[in-house]
Each structure stands twice: as structure tokens, then as C-alpha cells.
Design a protein around this motif. Structure first.
Motif, mmCIF file in Angstrom:
data_model
loop_
_atom_site.group_PDB
_atom_site.id
_atom_site.type_symbol
_atom_site.label_atom_id
_atom_site.label_comp_id
_atom_site.label_asym_id
_atom_site.label_seq_id
_atom_site.Cartn_x
_atom_site.Cartn_y
_atom_site.Cartn_z
ATOM 1 N N ALA A 51 0.827 -1.206 0.000
ATOM 2 C CA ALA A 51 0.000 0.000 0.000
ATOM 3 C C ALA A 51 0.864 1.260 0.000
ATOM 4 O O ALA A 51 0.552 2.237 -0.696
ATOM 5 C CB ALA A 51 -0.933 -0.010 1.205
ATOM 6 N N ASP A 52 1.955 1.231 0.758
ATOM 7 C CA ASP A 52 2.853 2.398 0.800
ATOM 8 C C ASP A 52 3.557 2.602 -0.537
ATOM 9 O O ASP A 52 3.890 3.740 -0.904
ATOM 10 C CB ASP A 52 3.888 2.223 1.915
ATOM 11 C CG ASP A 52 3.272 2.333 3.302
ATOM 12 O OD1 ASP A 52 2.190 2.943 3.423
ATOM 13 O OD2 ASP A 52 3.863 1.799 4.264
ATOM 14 N N GLN A 53 3.795 1.525 -1.279
ATOM 15 C CA GLN A 53 4.436 1.669 -2.581
ATOM 16 C C GLN A 53 3.533 2.400 -3.570
ATOM 17 O O GLN A 53 4.027 3.066 -4.474
ATOM 18 C CB GLN A 53 4.833 0.297 -3.125
ATOM 19 C CG GLN A 53 6.019 -0.321 -2.393
ATOM 20 C CD GLN A 53 6.450 -1.652 -2.980
ATOM 21 O OE1 GLN A 53 5.782 -2.186 -3.857
ATOM 22 N NE2 GLN A 53 7.551 -2.188 -2.501
ATOM 23 N N ILE A 54 2.214 2.281 -3.391
ATOM 24 C CA ILE A 54 1.289 3.041 -4.241
ATOM 25 C C ILE A 54 1.526 4.532 -4.058
ATOM 26 O O ILE A 54 1.545 5.297 -5.029
ATOM 27 C CB ILE A 54 -0.167 2.675 -3.922
ATOM 28 C CG1 ILE A 54 -0.439 1.215 -4.272
ATOM 29 C CG2 ILE A 54 -1.138 3.584 -4.685
ATOM 30 C CD1 ILE A 54 -1.820 0.727 -3.877
ATOM 31 N N LEU A 55 1.725 4.946 -2.814
ATOM 32 C CA LEU A 55 1.998 6.361 -2.547
ATOM 33 C C LEU A 55 3.280 6.800 -3.252
ATOM 34 O O LEU A 55 3.343 7.900 -3.817
ATOM 35 C CB LEU A 55 2.114 6.598 -1.045
ATOM 36 C CG LEU A 55 2.401 8.038 -0.615
ATOM 37 C CD1 LEU A 55 1.256 8.967 -1.025
ATOM 38 C CD2 LEU A 55 2.630 8.119 0.892
ATOM 39 N N GLU A 56 4.294 5.949 -3.244
ATOM 40 C CA GLU A 56 5.552 6.296 -3.913
ATOM 41 C C GLU A 56 5.349 6.438 -5.420
ATOM 42 O O GLU A 56 5.945 7.316 -6.054
ATOM 43 C CB GLU A 56 6.613 5.242 -3.610
ATOM 44 C CG GLU A 56 7.040 5.214 -2.153
ATOM 45 C CD GLU A 56 8.338 4.469 -1.966
ATOM 46 O OE1 GLU A 56 9.238 4.592 -2.828
ATOM 47 O OE2 GLU A 56 8.468 3.759 -0.958
ATOM 48 N N VAL A 57 4.506 5.573 -5.997
ATOM 49 C CA VAL A 57 4.230 5.658 -7.438
ATOM 50 C C VAL A 57 3.512 6.960 -7.762
ATOM 51 O O VAL A 57 3.853 7.665 -8.726
ATOM 52 C CB VAL A 57 3.396 4.444 -7.904
ATOM 53 C CG1 VAL A 57 2.943 4.633 -9.348
ATOM 54 C CG2 VAL A 57 4.208 3.163 -7.774
ATOM 55 N N LEU A 58 2.508 7.326 -6.955
ATOM 56 C CA LEU A 58 1.777 8.576 -7.188
ATOM 57 C C LEU A 58 2.705 9.779 -7.077
ATOM 58 O O LEU A 58 2.641 10.703 -7.902
ATOM 59 C CB LEU A 58 0.623 8.713 -6.186
ATOM 60 C CG LEU A 58 -0.468 7.644 -6.223
ATOM 61 C CD1 LEU A 58 -1.625 8.048 -5.317
ATOM 62 C CD2 LEU A 58 -0.969 7.399 -7.630
ATOM 63 N N ASN A 59 3.563 9.767 -6.078
ATOM 64 C CA ASN A 59 4.502 10.881 -5.911
ATOM 65 C C ASN A 59 5.512 10.926 -7.054
ATOM 66 O O ASN A 59 5.911 12.009 -7.501
ATOM 67 C CB ASN A 59 5.226 10.752 -4.568
ATOM 68 C CG ASN A 59 4.308 10.984 -3.385
ATOM 69 O OD1 ASN A 59 3.251 11.614 -3.522
ATOM 70 N ND2 ASN A 59 4.683 10.488 -2.220
ATOM 71 N N PHE A 60 5.919 9.762 -7.534
ATOM 72 C CA PHE A 60 6.879 9.696 -8.635
ATOM 73 C C PHE A 60 6.329 10.392 -9.875
ATOM 74 O O PHE A 60 7.045 11.117 -10.576
ATOM 75 C CB PHE A 60 7.206 8.230 -8.943
ATOM 76 C CG PHE A 60 8.166 8.039 -10.088
ATOM 77 C CD1 PHE A 60 9.528 8.010 -9.872
ATOM 78 C CD2 PHE A 60 7.701 7.884 -11.386
ATOM 79 C CE1 PHE A 60 10.417 7.837 -10.926
ATOM 80 C CE2 PHE A 60 8.576 7.710 -12.443
ATOM 81 C CZ PHE A 60 9.935 7.681 -12.217
ATOM 82 N N PHE A 61 5.039 10.182 -10.157
ATOM 83 C CA PHE A 61 4.412 10.779 -11.331
ATOM 84 C C PHE A 61 3.783 12.139 -11.042
ATOM 85 O O PHE A 61 3.180 12.739 -11.939
ATOM 86 C CB PHE A 61 3.349 9.838 -11.904
ATOM 87 C CG PHE A 61 3.908 8.646 -12.631
ATOM 88 C CD1 PHE A 61 4.490 8.785 -13.879
ATOM 89 C CD2 PHE A 61 3.881 7.391 -12.052
ATOM 90 C CE1 PHE A 61 5.010 7.690 -14.548
ATOM 91 C CE2 PHE A 61 4.408 6.289 -12.714
ATOM 92 C CZ PHE A 61 4.975 6.439 -13.966
ATOM 93 N N GLY A 62 3.892 12.619 -9.817
ATOM 94 C CA GLY A 62 3.336 13.922 -9.474
ATOM 95 C C GLY A 62 1.821 13.948 -9.491
ATOM 96 O O GLY A 62 1.217 14.964 -9.848
ATOM 97 N N LEU A 63 1.183 12.850 -9.105
ATOM 98 C CA LEU A 63 -0.271 12.757 -9.111
ATOM 99 C C LEU A 63 -0.843 13.173 -7.761
ATOM 100 O O LEU A 63 -0.243 12.923 -6.718
ATOM 101 C CB LEU A 63 -0.720 11.326 -9.432
ATOM 102 C CG LEU A 63 -0.217 10.744 -10.757
ATOM 103 C CD1 LEU A 63 -0.641 9.291 -10.897
ATOM 104 C CD2 LEU A 63 -0.731 11.563 -11.933
ATOM 105 N N GLY A 64 -2.032 13.770 -7.806
ATOM 106 C CA GLY A 64 -2.709 14.162 -6.574
ATOM 107 C C GLY A 64 -3.679 13.084 -6.149
ATOM 108 O O GLY A 64 -3.310 11.937 -5.913
ATOM 109 N N ALA A 65 -4.974 13.427 -6.081
ATOM 110 C CA ALA A 65 -6.008 12.449 -5.745
ATOM 111 C C ALA A 65 -6.378 11.655 -6.995
ATOM 112 O O ALA A 65 -6.500 12.220 -8.082
ATOM 113 C CB ALA A 65 -7.238 13.149 -5.175
#
Length: 292
Positions: A51-65
């Protein structure tokens, strides 16, 4: 990715999703295209780690919600992510989701599959076990009815997977905690699909009962297994349309081009939905797993 091919090859559903969203697919470690075997010395990620890796993926691509869609174990990981990072999730579309810790029967089932994978690799018995989890009896076929193209394609895809990587993922899912008690606090609009022949039917109903009724809808699909996205993607279309209307999102008119997509929604062919033809270059993203 094989969990979603049927859905995206359905032109109506594809036009609804591609018109409103840019799609990011996240695979568990070792399940991406061309993945190498994971070394036995590498630590096994927990459900929390995934689940925490999903957050890293979103941050990597600069995605918000984002709007999240997942199948079975993937649905569990996305639900856990939404509980931990509510501000990053617009809504959840879950297909045959899990929410409880494994039952004794599921734990034993996974142990048998893991042992078979360890000693024999992706053998015919393992494939049969997994197909029983995925599909209805009609799709799997029998002596009188031939196996469907969907099941045959799944067999070929399973041959491409590394046995050790599947074992590690099963181990992570076997150690998942029960998240039922936290579902009432999840103020996130959730749409749940479940096939009436899915082995996870009771768990999906349990999850819907524990979510706030003002935020959740459960859709039961008749004569279908766990993979509603593959067996009956058309059954998902109308519920998804109504669900997305709550966000002001609509399927484009068949007489107009989408202002946000270069594809004409009335004639989306399966070939156009491959990553290569859409101009995407898929690369696995390396994320960290904390070790104790």
C-alpha cells in the motif's frame, strides 16, 4: 494487466474510462512485464508495504487524488491505501475485494499452491487452482463444454509468470490483517462488483455491509466468477456510469470526439489500447521496502 484487458477491450467501457482518465497500471513487485525472478534473500513486502508503494508511485508521477480500481488482492491493497491516505483517493472501484484476514481454508489453499509452485513451478494443477479462483464454471468448461478463450488466454499468461514471484505475493497476501473495523471510517465513495460464483462472494458482501451505506454500492453479477472485468465487462458499464456521474464525469457522445483524448470513442479497437500503440513505454518503478 490481464485482469483488465476484457474491460478495456469493451469499446463502451473503454470510451468512458479513456475519456475521463489517464490510466496508470501498478503491478505488484515481480509481476510487471518481463520481470526477473526475485532473489530469495530479498525481503517479502507486507500488505502495508504494498500500500505504501502506491503512494511512492503517485509521488513519482506527481499525481494528486486518484480514482482507484482493483481486483481481489489488488482491491484489498487499494482499500488499505485509501484508509491510510484518504486525501489521495477520489473513489474506489473494487472487483471481488478482500477485507478480512485469510480463513483457514484460504490459508491452506495458498500453502498448497505455494508448495506446488516451489517443487513443480507453474504446473497444470496450479493453473487449475487459480482458474477456479478467477472464473465461473461456464468459462472454465468441462467434459461437454470446451474451455473458453478467456481461460485459455489466462493459462498462457500464467506460463509467463515467475513461480518464485507468485509465491512471494501469495505469502504477502496470506499475512494480510483484517481491515473490517476501519471500513466505517472510510468516507470514500466505493463501487463493488462481485460475481455470484466467486469464492470471495461472502467477503465482498461483508465488506459492503461494513462500509458506510451512504458511500457504498454493491453490484452482484449473475453467472460470473471473480474476474467480472474479464467475464462480463458490459455488466460494469451502467453502474460505473452512474458512479462517475457523481464526480461530474460522463461517457462522451458517439457523435463527437473526446476533447481530452485523441481516440474516437466510437471505434476504439483493442490494438489501440496496447501500451506501445498509445505511445507509452512501460518501465518498472523501483520502490523501497522497509526491513526490520
Amino acid at each position: 494487466m490481464s485482469c483488465f484487458q476484457g474491460l478495456f477491450f469493451c469499446p463502451e467501457a473503454a470510451s468512458l474510462l479513456l475519456h475521463n482518465f489517464c490510466i496508470y497500471h501498478i503491478s505488484p513487485p515481480g509481476h510487471e512485464l518481463g520481470a526477473a525472478p526475485i532473489y530469495p534473500t530479498d525481503s517479502v513486502p507486507s500488505a502495508d508495504d504494498l500500500a505504501d508503494q502506491i503512494l511512492e508511485v503517485l509521488n513519482f508521477f506527481g499525481l494528486g487524488a486518484v480514482m482507484c480500481m482493483g481486483v481481489t488482492a489488488g482491491a484489498y491493497i487499494l482499500t488499505l491505501f485509501a484508509m491510510k491516505h484518504r486525501e489521495r483517493v477520489l473513489g474506489l472501484i473494487l472487483i471481488s475485494p478482500l477485507c478480512k484476514a485469510p480463513s483457514w481454508s484460504e490459508w491452506f489453499y495458498n500453502r498448497v499452491v505455494s508448495n506446488l509452485l516451489y517443487f513443480y513451478g507453474m504446473c497444470g494443477v496450479v493453473k487449475e487452482f487459480l482458474l477456479q479462483r478467477y472464473f465461473s464454471k461456464e468459462v472454465r468448461g468441462n467434459i461437454e463444454i470446451p474451455e473458453s478463450d478467456i481461460a485459455q488466454a489466462c493459462r498462457r499468461l500464467l506460463d509467463e509468470r515467475k513461480s518464485v514471484n507468485i509465491m512471494r505475493f501469495l505469502d504477502a497476501i496470506d499475512r494480510r490483517p483484517d481491515i473490517s473495523s476501519g471500513l466505517k471510517k472510510l468516507k470514500c465513495r466505493t463501487l463493488i462488483f462481485i460475481g455470484d460464483q466467486s469464492p470471495f462472494y461472502a467477503e465482498a458482501v461483508h465488506m459492503a455491509a461494513n462500509l458506510d451505506r451512504g458511500y457504498c454500492a454493491l453490484v452482484e453479477v449473475q453467472a460470473c466468477g471473480s474476474m467480472v472485468t474479464e467475464e462480463q465487462p458490459h455488466a460494469m458499464l451502467v453502474p460505473m456510469e452512474y458512479f462517475l456521474m457523481g464526480y461530474g464525469l460522463y461517457r462522451p457522445s458517439y457523435f463527437t470526439e473526446s476533447p481530452r483524448s485523441p481516440l474516437s470513442p466510437c471505434c476504439v479497437s483493442p490494438e489501440l489500447l496496447s501500451p506501445e500503440s498509445m505511445g507509452l513505454k512501460l518501465k518498472p518503478i523501483k520502490t523501497r521496502v522497509s526491513t526490520c
